[in-house]
Scaffold this motif. Structure first.
Motif, PDB file in Angstrom:
ATOM      1  N   PRO A 139       0.796  -1.230   0.000  1.00 58.59           N
ATOM      2  CA  PRO A 139       0.000   0.000   0.000  1.00 58.59           C
ATOM      3  C   PRO A 139       0.829   1.281   0.000  1.00 58.59           C
ATOM      4  N   THR A 140       2.053   1.244   0.515  1.00 58.14           N
ATOM      5  CA  THR A 140       2.884   2.449   0.552  1.00 58.14           C
ATOM      6  C   THR A 140       3.184   2.962  -0.859  1.00 58.14           C
ATOM      7  N   VAL A 141       3.256   2.034  -1.819  1.00 56.15           N
ATOM      8  CA  VAL A 141       3.553   2.427  -3.211  1.00 56.15           C
ATOM      9  C   VAL A 141       2.337   2.210  -4.106  1.00 56.15           C
ATOM     10  N   ALA A 142       1.133   2.196  -3.488  1.00 54.10           N
ATOM     11  CA  ALA A 142      -0.134   2.097  -4.225  1.00 54.10           C
ATOM     12  C   ALA A 142      -0.231   0.809  -5.045  1.00 54.10           C
ATOM     13  N   GLY A 143       0.272  -0.289  -4.491  1.00 54.49           N
ATOM     14  CA  GLY A 143       0.159  -1.570  -5.179  1.00 54.49           C
ATOM     15  C   GLY A 143      -1.254  -2.110  -5.126  1.00 54.49           C
ATOM     16  N   VAL A 144      -1.571  -3.010  -6.042  1.00 52.56           N
ATOM     17  CA  VAL A 144      -2.904  -3.613  -6.125  1.00 52.56           C
ATOM     18  C   VAL A 144      -2.823  -5.136  -6.117  1.00 52.56           C
ATOM     19  N   GLU A 145      -1.909  -5.686  -6.909  1.00 50.99           N
ATOM     20  CA  GLU A 145      -1.791  -7.136  -7.063  1.00 50.99           C
ATOM     21  C   GLU A 145      -1.071  -7.749  -5.869  1.00 50.99           C
ATOM     22  N   PRO A 146      -1.613  -8.849  -5.298  1.00 50.23           N
ATOM     23  CA  PRO A 146      -0.877  -9.542  -4.233  1.00 50.23           C
ATOM     24  C   PRO A 146       0.463 -10.058  -4.741  1.00 50.23           C
ATOM     25  N   LEU A 147       1.494  -9.850  -3.949  1.00 50.19           N
ATOM     26  CA  LEU A 147       2.844 -10.238  -4.347  1.00 50.19           C
ATOM     27  C   LEU A 147       3.593 -10.745  -3.118  1.00 50.19           C
ATOM     28  N   LEU A 148       4.325 -11.838  -3.291  1.00 49.26           N
ATOM     29  CA  LEU A 148       5.196 -12.339  -2.235  1.00 49.26           C
ATOM     30  C   LEU A 148       6.617 -11.895  -2.557  1.00 49.26           C
ATOM     31  N   GLU A 149       7.217 -11.086  -1.664  1.00 45.95           N
ATOM     32  CA  GLU A 149       8.561 -10.551  -1.858  1.00 45.95           C
ATOM     33  C   GLU A 149       9.454 -11.073  -0.734  1.00 45.95           C
ATOM     34  N   ALA A 150      10.443 -11.885  -1.111  1.00 42.84           N
ATOM     35  CA  ALA A 150      11.356 -12.474  -0.126  1.00 42.84           C
ATOM     36  C   ALA A 150      12.726 -11.832  -0.245  1.00 42.84           C
ATOM     37  N   HIS A 151      13.191 -11.225   0.845  1.00 43.05           N
ATOM     38  CA  HIS A 151      14.548 -10.673   0.893  1.00 43.05           C
ATOM     39  C   HIS A 151      15.445 -11.690   1.572  1.00 43.05           C
ATOM     40  N   LEU A 152      16.383 -12.245   0.810  1.00 46.60           N
ATOM     41  CA  LEU A 152      17.294 -13.262   1.319  1.00 46.60           C
ATOM     42  C   LEU A 152      18.500 -12.577   1.959  1.00 46.60           C
ATOM     43  N   PHE A 153      18.745 -12.878   3.211  1.00 44.25           N
ATOM     44  CA  PHE A 153      19.837 -12.237   3.940  1.00 44.25           C
ATOM     45  C   PHE A 153      21.193 -12.621   3.343  1.00 44.25           C
ATOM     46  N   ASP A 154      22.021 -11.609   3.124  1.00 47.12           N
ATOM     47  CA  ASP A 154      23.411 -11.814   2.702  1.00 47.12           C
ATOM     48  C   ASP A 154      23.517 -12.667   1.440  1.00 47.12           C
ATOM     49  N   PHE A 155      22.570 -12.468   0.532  1.00 47.31           N
ATOM     50  CA  PHE A 155      22.577 -13.237  -0.717  1.00 47.31           C
ATOM     51  C   PHE A 155      22.954 -12.326  -1.871  1.00 47.31           C
ATOM     52  N   ASP A 156      23.812 -12.833  -2.732  1.00 49.95           N
ATOM     53  CA  ASP A 156      24.228 -12.076  -3.909  1.00 49.95           C
ATOM     54  C   ASP A 156      24.152 -13.009  -5.117  1.00 49.95           C
ATOM     55  N   GLY A 157      23.121 -12.856  -5.910  1.00 52.16           N
ATOM     56  CA  GLY A 157      22.958 -13.741  -7.063  1.00 52.16           C
ATOM     57  C   GLY A 157      21.685 -13.394  -7.813  1.00 52.16           C
ATOM     58  N   ASP A 158      21.522 -13.998  -8.975  1.00 52.15           N
ATOM     59  CA  ASP A 158      20.367 -13.763  -9.838  1.00 52.15           C
ATOM     60  C   ASP A 158      19.400 -14.929  -9.708  1.00 52.15           C
ATOM     61  N   LEU A 159      18.205 -14.661  -9.238  1.00 48.51           N
ATOM     62  CA  LEU A 159      17.216 -15.718  -9.047  1.00 48.51           C
ATOM     63  C   LEU A 159      16.088 -15.667 -10.073  1.00 48.51           C
ATOM     64  N   TYR A 160      16.112 -14.738 -11.013  1.00 52.53           N
ATOM     65  CA  TYR A 160      15.011 -14.617 -11.964  1.00 52.53           C
ATOM     66  C   TYR A 160      14.814 -15.913 -12.738  1.00 52.53           C
ATOM     67  N   GLY A 161      13.571 -16.377 -12.746  1.00 50.07           N
ATOM     68  CA  GLY A 161      13.241 -17.614 -13.427  1.00 50.07           C
ATOM     69  C   GLY A 161      13.407 -18.850 -12.586  1.00 50.07           C
TER      70      GLY A 161
END
Length: 344
Positions: free
Chosen positions: A247-269
């Motif tokens: 809601p802070t950025v006026a989102g509408v679609e439900p989204l699960l956002e996971a911040h992985l601690f101390d992780f450096d890498g590309d997870l797309y896909g």
């Protein structure tokens, strides 16, 4: 032939007969697992394939598009779970206007008799099906006498004196009691999917996230959580996750956002599973991004502490998704579910 099918009328899939179980299977909890495992046992005894039959979208989602019920398990994860329980074939029938208009008698004739050549049909307690929920175990037994199959109702599974149900699991999850949810499910509660691109706002705030979408379905919970992410390394990765509309950025679609601690890498896909450990707080609307960032740092510190304690008491690592024996079939649950995902 793919082990997963979605259509009703494409000819026989089991010409020599099958043993079929039917259910919504949302969550694949202990009761669902008992039903599927019993079906598989009966199929093995008879030398026939075991078929787990379900629907996507779930009928309740189809009939209430404006206010769909919360989902415990997304379609691909359900398909993977059913295959991992040793179902030989999984039907996620497209529940649309055409299927919803079939009477119970038509469903039996077209799906159970023509499509699957059922010899035994197993359902859970109080199972109803067909137009206006007109079919039940009595109708299945009556039609089975002439169609050549027997119909059976499995006993409900109870835990702590109460019946295990998807409704009960949703209540425990909403209450933040993930230990109780894991006992009812037979595994930790997790949400899985392919990591997709987001707006990368988290990266600009110092909190890059792996994002999972729900494809128009309603998640069973929302808020900020301490989580483990599976599928990144050889061990669960500690993380803090947000599940909601932002809601802070006026989102509408439900989204699960996971911040992985101390992780450096590309997870797309990449396909990952986010296991929920503890509820930290509700999703809030902050006056500005600076306030949001300050709270995110607090959330991360709290999550790290809780996960440190959780790591000390959890058993040796096991994925929240059941493992599959690759020797049993040439197509793994993930491969079959991936094929289904592309045709959903």
């Amino acid at each position: 032939m793919s082990r997963l099918f979605r259509d009703v009328d494409s000819g026989p899939r089991c010409p020599h007969g099958s043993v079929v179980c039917i259910g919504a299977f949302d969550g694949l909890h202990l009761g669902h697992r008992a039903l599927v495992r019993h079906t598989v046992s009966r199929a093995h005894a008879l030398g026939l394939p075991a078929v787990a039959l379900s629907f996507e979208p779930l009928p309740r989602e189809f009939f209430a598009p404006g206010a769909p019920p919360p989902r415990l398990l997304l379609p691909r994860a359900k398909a993977e779970g059913l295959l991992a329980l040793d179902a030989d074939q999984v039907g996620l029938l497209r529940f649309n206007k055409r299927l919803s208009s079939l009477s119970a008698e038509e469903f039996v004739e077209r799906v159970l008799v023509r499509r699957l050549a059922a010899r035994e049909v197993w359902v859970g307690p109080e199972f109803r099906f067909g137009k206006a929920r007109g079919g039940d175990i009595a109708l299945l037994r009556r039609m089975g006498e002439s169609a050549g199959f027997s119909a059976h109702e499995i006993e409900p599974v109870h835990l702590d004196g109460e019946r295990v149900s998807s409704t009960r699991i949703r209540e425990t999850i909403l209450a933040g009691d993930f230990t109780a949810a894991a006992r009812l499910l037979g595994r930790p509660y997790a949400i899985g999917g392919h990591v997709v691109h987001g707006k990368q706002l988290g990266r600009t705030l110092g909190f890059p996230t792996a994002n999972l979408r729900f494809g128009g379905r309603t998640p069973a919970l929302s808020g900020i959580y301490a989580t483990w992410v599976h599928g990144v390394g050889d061990r669960p990765w500690p993380s803090v996750s947000s599940l909601g509309t932002r809601p802070t950025v006026a989102g509408v679609e439900p989204l699960l956002e996971a911040h992985l601690f101390d992780f450096d890498g590309d997870l797309y896909g990449r396909r990952i599973e986010v296991e929920f450990v503890a509820h930290l707080r509700a999703e809030l609307k902050f006056p500005d991004l600076a306030s949001l960032t300050t709270q995110m740092h607090r959330d991360a510190a709290q999550a790290r502490e809780l996960l440190h304690l959780d790591a000390q008491r959890r058993p040796p690592y096991a994925s929240p998704v059941s493992q599959h024996d690759p020797r049993r079939a040439s197509t793994s649950p993930a491969q079959a579910a991936s094929a289904a995902e592309k045709t959903a």
